[in-house]
Design a protein around this motif. Structure first.
Motif, PDB file in Angstrom:
ATOM      1  N   GLY A  32       0.818  -1.210   0.000  1.00 46.79           N
ATOM      2  CA  GLY A  32       0.000   0.000   0.000  1.00 46.79           C
ATOM      3  C   GLY A  32       0.847   1.253   0.000  1.00 46.79           C
ATOM      4  O   GLY A  32       0.567   2.221  -0.720  1.00 46.79           O
ATOM      5  N   MET A  33       1.919   1.246   0.793  1.00 46.19           N
ATOM      6  CA  MET A  33       2.818   2.405   0.821  1.00 46.19           C
ATOM      7  C   MET A  33       3.526   2.585  -0.511  1.00 46.19           C
ATOM      8  O   MET A  33       3.778   3.717  -0.941  1.00 46.19           O
ATOM      9  N   ALA A  34       3.858   1.482  -1.190  1.00 49.98           N
ATOM     10  CA  ALA A  34       4.474   1.589  -2.517  1.00 49.98           C
ATOM     11  C   ALA A  34       3.537   2.321  -3.479  1.00 49.98           C
ATOM     12  O   ALA A  34       3.997   3.098  -4.329  1.00 49.98           O
ATOM     13  N   ARG A  35       2.236   2.100  -3.352  1.00 50.30           N
ATOM     14  CA  ARG A  35       1.270   2.806  -4.202  1.00 50.30           C
ATOM     15  C   ARG A  35       1.274   4.303  -3.891  1.00 50.30           C
ATOM     16  O   ARG A  35       1.140   5.130  -4.798  1.00 50.30           O
ATOM     17  N   TRP A  36       1.423   4.665  -2.613  1.00 51.52           N
ATOM     18  CA  TRP A  36       1.479   6.086  -2.264  1.00 51.52           C
ATOM     19  C   TRP A  36       2.702   6.746  -2.876  1.00 51.52           C
ATOM     20  O   TRP A  36       2.630   7.886  -3.365  1.00 51.52           O
ATOM     21  N   LEU A  37       3.836   6.057  -2.843  1.00 43.24           N
ATOM     22  CA  LEU A  37       5.042   6.617  -3.438  1.00 43.24           C
ATOM     23  C   LEU A  37       4.860   6.834  -4.932  1.00 43.24           C
ATOM     24  O   LEU A  37       5.270   7.867  -5.485  1.00 43.24           O
ATOM     25  N   GLU A  38       4.218   5.847  -5.593  1.00 45.14           N
ATOM     26  CA  GLU A  38       3.953   5.999  -7.021  1.00 45.14           C
ATOM     27  C   GLU A  38       3.029   7.174  -7.273  1.00 45.14           C
ATOM     28  O   GLU A  38       3.243   7.974  -8.208  1.00 45.14           O
ATOM     29  N   ASP A  39       1.985   7.316  -6.478  1.00 44.26           N
ATOM     30  CA  ASP A  39       1.031   8.411  -6.630  1.00 44.26           C
ATOM     31  C   ASP A  39       1.753   9.752  -6.558  1.00 44.26           C
ATOM     32  O   ASP A  39       1.533  10.658  -7.387  1.00 44.26           O
ATOM     33  N   ALA A  40       2.651   9.894  -5.581  1.00 40.15           N
ATOM     34  CA  ALA A  40       3.383  11.150  -5.423  1.00 40.15           C
ATOM     35  C   ALA A  40       4.301  11.413  -6.610  1.00 40.15           C
ATOM     36  O   ALA A  40       4.433  12.569  -7.059  1.00 40.15           O
ATOM     37  N   ARG A  41       4.935  10.368  -7.140  1.00 40.79           N
ATOM     38  CA  ARG A  41       5.818  10.566  -8.304  1.00 40.79           C
ATOM     39  C   ARG A  41       5.018  11.002  -9.521  1.00 40.79           C
ATOM     40  O   ARG A  41       5.459  11.872 -10.292  1.00 40.79           O
TER      41      ARG A  41
END
Length: 269
Positions: A32-41
């Motif tokens: 889930g946190m990996a998805r947040w990092l992608e969203d921010a990028r």
């Protein structure tokens, strides 16, 4: 070597925690946190480069992820809560650049990671244009002396390195706009292999498999994982103690290694 403060990061976005981001413990999972990092990028603005592309001065091109890291440091949630993802640029090369990111919830760092990106066309990697380099330079982080992640050793590309195997079949829902299995979908494959391994080692009599997902992943992509296709995830335990296990993983098809990952997670008690 020095550490970074949140103020060293020039870009910040708020991300709302979704139900699908939560793990079995009710808090945000590592994936889930990996998805947040992608969203921010994805939401990061690069104005000079965006103007260049809009004017037809650069392209066509694809944005290819060649590696990513994610680490879960603490709990975040529940559904509907907001977290802040801070994003900066760690390295800029001739045809690639590397993000570094941290996740903050309630004033505390709960995760972090980053990704290395290449711009490419059908002929291969493209040289970064001056406009993009200028945008990235505005986001550069202070030098902390952190070395670049090492490339996987040749033994990681060989089947005999791995002692446990989990078969997986790609799903059409895994495929992204680049027509290959999305990098975050592939991360769930590694998590599936760890879950299968921990269930196997805990014994098959358990009614509910143990909840032992990794806290961190460092992933490197070596080739395209496509649909349709039957694959195998190889797993080897490189180190373990009473609190954690270190896993080395690789995704294979027809004897070819298409990616590797290092993961750290809890052990059964």
């Amino acid at each position: 070597m020095t550490s970074l403060d949140d103020g060293d990061f020039r870009a910040q976005v708020d991300v709302r925690v979704r139900q699908g981001d939560l793990g079995r413990d009710g808090s945000a999972s590592t994936i889930g946190m990996a998805r947040w990092l992608e969203d921010a990028r994805i939401r990061l603005r690069l104005p000079g480069f965006e103007r260049l592309v809009a004017s037809g001065g650069f392209g066509p091109f694809a944005i290819l992820l060649v590696g990513q890291q994610v680490e879960r440091l603490g709990p975040a949630g529940p559904t509907g809560a907001r977290v802040q993802v801070h994003t900066g640029i760690r390295r800029v090369g001739r045809s690639s650049f590397t993000f570094e990111q941290v996740i903050v919830a309630g004033g505390e760092r709960v995760g972090g990671g980053g990704a290395s990106v290449v711009l490419a066309d059908k002929s291969g990697p493209l040289q970064l244009p001056a406009e993009l380099i200028a945008d990235l330079t505005e986001l550069r982080l202070p030098d902390t002396g952190s070395p670049a992640p090492a490339r996987p050793g040749p033994e990681r590309l060989r089947r005999e390195h791995y002692s446990y195997w989990a078969p997986l079949r790609s799903r059409i829902g895994d495929v992204d706009s680049n027509q290959h299995v999305n990098f975050n979908a592939l991360a769930t494959w590694y998590e599936e292999a760890v879950a299968a391994f921990t269930t196997h080692t805990a014994g098959t009599g358990a009614a509910v498999p143990p909840d032992l997902p990794p806290w961190s992943y460092r992933i490197q992509y070596l080739g395209e994982v496509t649909y349709p296709g039957d694959y195998e995830i190889g797993l080897a335990v490189s180190a373990a103690d009473t609190e954690s296990a270190h896993y080395e993983l690789g995704v294979f098809r027809d004897g070819a290694c298409l990616g590797v990952a290092d993961a750290v997670g809890p052990v059964a008690t």
